[in-house]
Design a protein around this motif. Structure first.
Motif, PDB file in Angstrom:
ATOM      1  N   PRO A 110       0.788  -1.236   0.000  1.00  0.00           N
ATOM      2  CA  PRO A 110       0.000   0.000   0.000  1.00  0.00           C
ATOM      3  C   PRO A 110       0.822   1.289   0.000  1.00  0.00           C
ATOM      4  O   PRO A 110       0.271   2.360  -0.221  1.00  0.00           O
ATOM      5  N   HIS A 111       2.146   1.200   0.247  1.00  0.00           N
ATOM      6  CA  HIS A 111       2.927   2.431   0.317  1.00  0.00           C
ATOM      7  C   HIS A 111       3.842   2.610  -0.892  1.00  0.00           C
ATOM      8  O   HIS A 111       4.569   1.690  -1.269  1.00  0.00           O
ATOM      9  N   SER A 112       3.837   3.831  -1.421  1.00  0.00           N
ATOM     10  CA  SER A 112       4.710   4.159  -2.543  1.00  0.00           C
ATOM     11  C   SER A 112       6.165   3.924  -2.152  1.00  0.00           C
ATOM     12  O   SER A 112       6.588   4.327  -1.079  1.00  0.00           O
ATOM     13  N   GLY A 113       6.901   3.283  -3.041  1.00  0.00           N
ATOM     14  CA  GLY A 113       8.336   3.104  -2.801  1.00  0.00           C
ATOM     15  C   GLY A 113       8.670   1.867  -1.988  1.00  0.00           C
ATOM     16  O   GLY A 113       9.841   1.506  -1.870  1.00  0.00           O
ATOM     17  N   ALA A 114       7.653   1.196  -1.422  1.00  0.00           N
ATOM     18  CA  ALA A 114       7.931   0.043  -0.563  1.00  0.00           C
ATOM     19  C   ALA A 114       8.585  -1.092  -1.349  1.00  0.00           C
ATOM     20  O   ALA A 114       9.434  -1.807  -0.833  1.00  0.00           O
ATOM     21  N   ASN A 116      10.500  -0.788  -4.038  1.00  0.00           N
ATOM     22  CA  ASN A 116      11.902  -0.399  -4.280  1.00  0.00           C
ATOM     23  C   ASN A 116      12.757  -0.728  -3.063  1.00  0.00           C
ATOM     24  O   ASN A 116      13.858  -1.261  -3.179  1.00  0.00           O
ATOM     25  N   LEU A 117      12.224  -0.398  -1.885  1.00  0.00           N
ATOM     26  CA  LEU A 117      12.947  -0.644  -0.635  1.00  0.00           C
ATOM     27  C   LEU A 117      13.243  -2.135  -0.481  1.00  0.00           C
ATOM     28  O   LEU A 117      14.368  -2.546  -0.186  1.00  0.00           O
ATOM     29  N   ASP A 131       2.626  -0.387  -6.064  1.00  0.00           N
ATOM     30  CA  ASP A 131       3.056   0.161  -4.775  1.00  0.00           C
ATOM     31  C   ASP A 131       2.409   1.523  -4.546  1.00  0.00           C
ATOM     32  O   ASP A 131       2.697   2.482  -5.228  1.00  0.00           O
ATOM     33  N   ARG A 133       0.619   4.797  -4.561  1.00  0.00           N
ATOM     34  CA  ARG A 133       0.150   5.567  -5.718  1.00  0.00           C
ATOM     35  C   ARG A 133       1.275   5.748  -6.716  1.00  0.00           C
ATOM     36  O   ARG A 133       1.258   6.672  -7.509  1.00  0.00           O
ATOM     37  N   HIS A 134       2.286   4.907  -6.614  1.00  0.00           N
ATOM     38  CA  HIS A 134       3.486   5.138  -7.408  1.00  0.00           C
ATOM     39  C   HIS A 134       3.419   4.489  -8.785  1.00  0.00           C
ATOM     40  O   HIS A 134       3.154   5.157  -9.776  1.00  0.00           O
TER      41      HIS A 134
END
Lengths: 316, 421
Positions: A110-114, A116-117, A131, A133-134
């Protein structure tokens, strides 16, 4: 052409040649998927884990079928019901799974960038299945394949993306992909659902459907993401439908052969008229679902090939 | 006990000048500027390096009580000494908050035991920083609180805030606000615009800062209180600040070093060490803020030192903790403004030492006879690459890891006593 990176985290890092390579390979899988015997072996012996931190039926099923058709051992992890609830961090969950030596990790969060992390912390290939709103790269790729098959090309088209742009990762990935393939993108929606700074993305922005649909080759409707809204973006669903819902009358402003798309699941009678969504002469919504499986097979196949081509990383 | 600092480039923020010379310290205070070298005095040869008043840093979070694993008075004090910060003005946003004379007493005792630099504690403005009832401002002042602030929590109830300002005014207490419209900024992790939207991050319009300032300054006009805005980081906010100052309100403003040296794009691919509060701004706003430091519209530069553990930073950007450690990097980062030709050295130390001391009614921050001998000696040109693991802070969450910096502290003195170098 192969993919340059080990992961598919978004459209943003992809070159036009990579996009074309995925779509070309996906075409062969469309053919395969229409055979009575649908089995390939491109992923035979590989382990694919689907890790969905956010509920999903369609995308998860699509990735699962794609993996199984290519011979992968597929495991679905319903993360909502797992140790994340016990307070384990995303990184720990990823490291735990990584220790089981998967080859492909399909992640939605649910989190942007998660995603990538997470990709920074594991040694396998990671596919972003959405991920925050990304980005949602496989959705944009399946949309591109659908458009290319219907229109014969991806360049010099006018694509109207309509509705809840602000909360949509589908919109962001599509804007990036269509821009990269040299099509013209228009964003149409109420100003409360257009993200700040969107006009600087190299797209046209309007809050009038008449203007946005005028002469469009493709009309892409987005779902009103009620679950992501903490209230007050639109006055009511009926006013939204009146002004921004796609019906035959509004579609008449687009080109006569314009196609209608929707990433699903649809809110019939909110962003799209139910009859129009089912109109096989205009709507390609079912094709999108079909292309989804093929595109995901192609993406995972290419990532697996790239992995085989690289010397194995030494595991820490 | 006499010490002569000879062969120094003296940075005098009060006179706004740099001059070569010597400085005599006697019994912990500056006794004279000049070349006199009384017999028996200890000699410190500065080797032509810069000698400036030690930094007075408003808004240091020490994490004690409550989160000593992140930072203690000992580790923060060591970091401060190495960074040329001779006075840490500590934040009350600890666990529990510093909102009673008893908790303040704890801070003072721990600070005296463990920190080699001066510690001036601030207290919360409302109990538990909950924004409902004001703290015992009078008792806390008596116990040594130098200012009152709920830190990054805005007192949302305007009536509560106006009463606290009115009460503080009668005691001559300084109130520090965090200008932000809490409704607009709720949940935000970035500044709204093209970049945040592309990255899909929840974002707040820079207008939220102006709206927050508008309210606070309206109340200051109404109550006549002394008010300091902790961070004014946008061109719009600065406009409003300039008008308030021109109208003669008792208003000053600060900014963190990060908002002067970094912008929203530095977040890049969700680098959580760049997540701070308020979020990093556009380059246009950053340039406006640097200009405001040069003209003196922004009075104070601070570190906004905020230790966070690796775990709290190693999360998806939206969920990750905000804040950065900066006691040790404050001066080298600030020197970027000097090297860029944007702010001269006396101008920098006006914002780093003189103005914050003045605002708190402290005699520090000056190179003048009678002032405490809180001094920093530094080489403004020495280049280095920052390694976060080499920092003295327990937490290593700096956005400058791997950054090329120029300017190194070679010695720090507090009350004439050498604490670093």
């Amino acid at each position: 052409m192969a993919l340059r990176g080990p992961h598919l985290l978004g459209i943003e890092p992809l070159a036009p040649g990579e996009i074309t390579a995925i779509l070309d390979l996906a075409e062969t899988y469309v053919t395969l998927n229409r055979q009575p015997d649908k089995h390939g072996d491109a992923l035979a012996g590989l382990t694919q884990i689907n890790m969905f931190f956010e509920a999903s039926t369609r995308t998860q099923a699509s990735f699962e079928i794609a993996g199984k058709r290519l011979g992968a051992d597929v495991m679905n992890m319903g993360v909502a019901a797992s140790s994340v609830k016990k307070g384990e961090t995303l990184i720990d969950t990823a490291m735990t799974l990584n220790a089981m030596h998967p080859d492909l990790l399909v992640v939605r969060h649910p989190h942007s960038g998660a995603v990538n992390l997470l990709a920074e912390k594991v040694t396998c290939s990671v596919l972003n299945a959405g991920d925050g709103r990304h980005e949602h790269p496989t959705q944009a790729l399946l949309d591109a394949l659908t458009i290319r098959r219907a229109k014969g090309r991806l360049h010099r088209l006018t694509v109207a993306i309509c509705g809840d742009i602000a909360h949509s990762r589908v919109a962001r990935s599509n804007i990036l992909l269509l821009g990269r393939m040299e099509s013209r993108v228009r964003l149409v929606g109420p100003p409360t659902l257009i993200p700040a700074g969107a006009a600087e993305w190299g797209v046209e922005v309007t809050d009038r459907m008449e203007e946005g649909l005028d002469g469009a080759d493709v009309v892409m409707m987005l779902r009103l993401q009620k679950e992501r809204m903490d209230g007050g973006f639109i006055p009511s669903e009926r006013e939204y439908y009146h002004r921004f819902g796609l019906d035959a009358e509004k579609l008449a402003l687009a080109k006569p052969d314009a196609i209608v798309m929707h990433p699903g699941p649809m809110n019939r009678g909110v962003e799209i008229d139910g009859t129009l969504a089912d109109d096989i002469n205009r709507s390609v919504i079912q094709d999108q679902v079909e292309m989804g499986v093929a595109v995901r097979m192609a993406a995972m196949d290419l990532l697996a090939r790239a992995r085989k081509a690289r010397p194995r990383e030494v595991m820490a | 006990m006499r010490v002569v600092f000879r062969n120094a480039r003296l940075i005098d923020p009060e006179a706004g000048e740099v001059r070569d010379g010597a400085l005599l310290v006697e019994d912990g205070a500056i006794a004279a500027l000049g070349d006199a070298e009384p017999a028996g005095a200890e000699i410190v040869d500065c080797g032509g390096l810069c000698l400036a008043p030690g930094i007075v840093d408003i808004g240091v979070k020490v994490s004690e009580p409550g989160e000593r694993h992140k930072e203690s008075f000992r580790s923060a004090g060591a970091a401060a000494a190495r960074g040329g910060v001779t006075t840490m003005v500590t934040r009350p946003d600890t666990e529990p908050a510093i909102d009673t004379p008893e908790t303040l007493e704890f801070v003072r005792r721990r600070a005296n035991e463990a920190a080699p630099v001066r510690v001036m504690p601030m207290a919360a403005l409302t109990k538990g920083r909950a924004g409902r009832e004001m703290v015992e401002i009078g008792f806390l002042q008596d116990a040594g609180a130098v200012a009152f602030t709920d830190c990054d929590r805005v007192v949302e109830n305007t009536k509560v805030f106006s009463r606290a300002l009115t009460y503080a005014r009668s005691l001559g207490a300084l109130v520090i606000g965090h200008p932000q419209e809490p409704g607009l900024s709720a949940g935000a992790a970035a500044t709204s615009g093209k970049f945040a939207s592309l990255k899909g991050l929840p974002a707040v319009s820079p207008m939220a800062e102006r709206l927050g300032l508008d309210r606070d300054l309206g109340l200051v006009e109404m109550t006549g209180a002394a008010y300091h805005a902790d961070q004014v980081t946008t061109a719009r906010g600065l406009e409003r600040l300039a008008r308030a100052k021109a109208a003669g309100l008792d208003v000053t403003a600060g900014i963190s070093i990060h908002h002067l040296t970094l912008n929203e794009f530095d977040v890049g691919d969700y680098r959580t060490f760049f997540k701070v509060k308020p979020p990093l701004r556009s380059e246009t706003d950053r340039v406006a803020a640097v200009e405001a430091v040069a003209t003196g519209l922004i009075d104070v530069i601070s570190s906004m030192h905020t230790p966070q553990s690796e775990e709290e930073k190693r999360r998806p950007f939206e969920e990750a903790a905000s804040g950065a450690v900066a006691l040790e990097t404050l001066l080298p980062a600030a020197l970027r403004l000097h090297h860029a030709g944007a702010v001269d050295l006396p101008g920098l130390f006006r914002a780093l030492a003189l103005n914050p001391a003045r605002r708190l009614g402290l005699p520090n921050g000056r190179l003048a006879a009678g002032a405490p001998a809180d001094l920093v000696l530094f080489d403004p040109d020495a280049p280095f690459v920052l390694d976060r693991w080499a920092l003295a802070s327990k937490s290593k969450n700096t956005p400058f890891d791997g950054a090329r910096m120029q300017g190194r502290v070679t010695g720090t003195w507090v009350g004439g006593k050498r604490v670093f170098g």
